[in-house]
Write an enzyme that holds these catalytic residues in place. Structure first.
Site, PDB file in Angstrom:
ATOM      1  N   SER A  21      57.761  28.901  43.827  1.00 21.44           N
ATOM      2  CA  SER A  21      58.464  29.381  44.980  1.00 21.44           C
ATOM      3  C   SER A  21      57.747  30.417  45.960  1.00 21.44           C
ATOM      4  O   SER A  21      58.403  31.362  46.687  1.00 21.44           O
ATOM      5  CB  SER A  21      59.746  30.224  44.380  1.00 21.44           C
ATOM      6  N   GLY A  22      56.637  30.437  46.115  1.00 15.29           N
ATOM      7  CA  GLY A  22      55.541  31.055  47.109  1.00 15.29           C
ATOM      8  C   GLY A  22      55.712  30.633  48.592  1.00 15.29           C
ATOM      9  O   GLY A  22      56.736  29.758  48.742  1.00 15.29           O
ATOM     10  N   PHE A  23      54.793  31.124  49.026  1.00 16.61           N
ATOM     11  CA  PHE A  23      54.789  30.870  50.519  1.00 16.61           C
ATOM     12  C   PHE A  23      54.575  29.176  50.803  1.00 16.61           C
ATOM     13  O   PHE A  23      55.142  28.698  51.676  1.00 16.61           O
ATOM     14  CB  PHE A  23      53.605  31.459  51.170  1.00 16.61           C
ATOM     15  N   VAL A  52      57.853  23.910  34.903  1.00 17.09           N
ATOM     16  CA  VAL A  52      57.069  22.631  34.655  1.00 17.09           C
ATOM     17  C   VAL A  52      55.999  22.437  33.954  1.00 17.09           C
ATOM     18  O   VAL A  52      54.730  23.070  34.182  1.00 17.09           O
ATOM     19  CB  VAL A  52      56.808  21.923  36.128  1.00 17.09           C
ATOM     20  N   GLU A  88      43.833  48.050  49.911  1.00 17.03           N
ATOM     21  CA  GLU A  88      45.248  48.736  50.035  1.00 17.03           C
ATOM     22  C   GLU A  88      45.601  49.842  49.128  1.00 17.03           C
ATOM     23  O   GLU A  88      46.187  50.662  49.217  1.00 17.03           O
ATOM     24  CB  GLU A  88      46.254  47.520  50.052  1.00 17.03           C
ATOM     25  N   ASP A 128      47.238  28.778  46.880  1.00 13.31           N
ATOM     26  CA  ASP A 128      46.085  29.243  46.060  1.00 13.31           C
ATOM     27  C   ASP A 128      45.593  28.358  45.014  1.00 13.31           C
ATOM     28  O   ASP A 128      44.556  28.699  44.543  1.00 13.31           O
ATOM     29  CB  ASP A 128      46.821  30.564  45.647  1.00 13.31           C
TER      30      ASP A 128
END
Length: 457
Positions: A20-22, A87, A182, A321
């Site tokens: 459900s990522g990018f 899954v 950051e 990724d």
């Protein structure tokens, strides 16, 4: 895997998307608009805007502002089905995935499978470091780190032990990539602009933030003057930047640093160590590699074909990724562009087998308040202009008008003012050993006259 007769065959669909990522969301949106039926299966029904996790960890944003519901995003498309599940297997010969949901193990057939399960933190063979450090890959990670940061400052405020106070206010960040930079910058900014304003006996100089990087520069992918500017900006803000140095050991009280070129070793004590060095593919990559014969590289990432197909299968794709292709960066633009490319092949907009062509739209990283770096082609920007551009780009990619509006309000309060709207902390109820409790009231001081003990909230 369980025997076949213990797994219920539920149904079939055109496309199964895992994650459900990018990358997963980019694929889903493209398929949804084309009217292609698909099922998206994920262990969370939220779309995590991972680049802003550090702002959750440092109290700028709340989890809900960077993790909207995937179901809400896709609600207008009747061909979209979002399922909460994990899954655990794929059977390429049967075009079937096996997933666990609601205490059951279920099967789902597909014409095409798109895997986009992302990556987790890598510890380079020292997996025990995971139990001794803080990562920043999930909302749970960010919330855990936020509680730790606030706890350290709260306990430093009341402790009478000078050595413990020093350790509570010492932070080690391992890895000078975007996340490490950051976080290091934000923690130091917290000390200067939030805690020093709100806690009377803590000064910014009391807080030590050490950023450790094995390479010889900060933000190695940028290099040149951008890396140098980042290092200088961090040091001006008070961050101790240690380059060309490896973390060779970690325990509950600190870390051991070793500089390979000089073989010098030193010990740093700290209550909080944050690990942001390296990534490795999530477990589903191992399943795909085994089932399809796909080759893997360092970190378990899948070495996919130029069209993102995996191993021997021409209808199974992997993006984001969890894969490597032409040494392209494991960042959100690569995942999103890969997802759109796969969706175009599935919907017939481009021919199956079309090699992926990455469009480099530039790179950027924020350092601290009013300081960032940006590279777009040959154009390099630093400082306030780059910082404003960083805010604008991330605002565009935030999903949902409400999320954008709240993010702007939170940024104004945090960056222009001294607010951290999402910092809160409640002391754990842990019994104090009898020897540490106060002496009972004397006859001259009735118990009822004593000042009640307050805990932070």
């Amino acid at each position: 895997m369980d025997d076949a007769d213990t797994v219920t065959l539920v149904d079939r669909t055109d496309v199964v998307i895992v994650g459900s990522g990018f990358g997963a969301l980019a694929t889903a949106k493209k398929l949804a608009k084309a009217g292609t039926p698909f099922v998206l299966i994920s262990e969370t029904t939220e779309h995590l805007f991972q680049p802003l996790l550090y702002q959750v960890a440092t109290g700028v944003l709340s989890p809900g502002e960077i993790a909207p519901s995937v179901r809400a995003i896709l609600a207008e498309y009747p061909n979209a089905d979002v399922r909460l599940g994990r899954v655990v297997d794929v059977l390429p010969e049967e075009n079937t995935v096996v997933y666990e949901a609601g205490g059951q193990r279920l099967r789902l057939g597909f014409k095409y499978l798109v895997a986009a399960t992302g990556a987790r933190q890598a510890y380079f063979g020292r997996d025990e470091f995971a139990d001794l450090t803080y990562a920043l890959k999930t909302v749970e990670d960010a919330e855990k780190l936020r509680r730790q940061i606030v706890r350290c400052f709260e306990e430093a405020h009341v402790t009478t032990d000078a050595e413990r106070r020093k350790n509570l206010l010492s932070f080690i960040v391992v890895g000078a990539g975007p996340t490490g930079v950051e976080l290091a910058g934000q923690i130091k900014e917290l000390a200067q602009r939030y805690f020093a304003e709100n806690i009377g006996n803590i000064r910014a100089d009391d807080v030590t933030v050490t950023l450790v990087e094995g390479a010889d520069k900060v933000l190695p992918p940028f290099g040149g003057k951008l890396s140098e500017y980042s290092k200088e900006s961090l040091e001006k803000s008070g961050v101790d930047v240690v380059l060309g140095t490896m973390v060779t050991d970690i325990d509950e009280h600190g870390a051991t640093l070793t500089t390979p070129t000089t073989e010098e070793t030193r010990r740093l004590t700290a209550e909080t160590i944050i690990w942001s060095a390296g990534i490795q593919a999530n477990d589903f990559a191992d399943v795909l590699a085994e089932r399809t014969g796909c080759e893997t590289v360092r970190g378990g990432r899948l070495l996919v074909d130029p069209d993102f197909t995996v191993g021997r299968s021409d209808n199974i794709f992997a993006i984001g990724d969890m894969v490597t292709l032409d040494n392209l960066p494991a960042q959100s633009p690569f995942a999103m562009q890969g997802g759109r490319h796969v969706a175009k092949m599935i919907t017939g907009k481009v021919a199956m087998g079309t090699p992926f062509q990455y469009k480099d739209k530039g790179s950027m990283a924020i350092i601290n308040r009013f300081r960032a770096i940006t590279r777009v082609g040959k154009i390099e920007l630093t400082g306030f202009i780059a910082w404003v551009l960083w805010l604008a780009v991330h605002l565009v990619y935030l999903v949902g008008f409400r999320n954008r509006y709240i993010a702007v309000m939170s940024w104004c309060g945090s960056f222009l003012g001294h607010r951290r709207p999402h910092f809160y902390y409640a002391q754990d109820t842990v019994p104090v050993p009898a020897a540490e409790k106060e002496e009972p009231a004397t006859k001259d001081e009735p118990e009822s006259d004593k000042e009640p003990v307050r805990t932070s909230a």
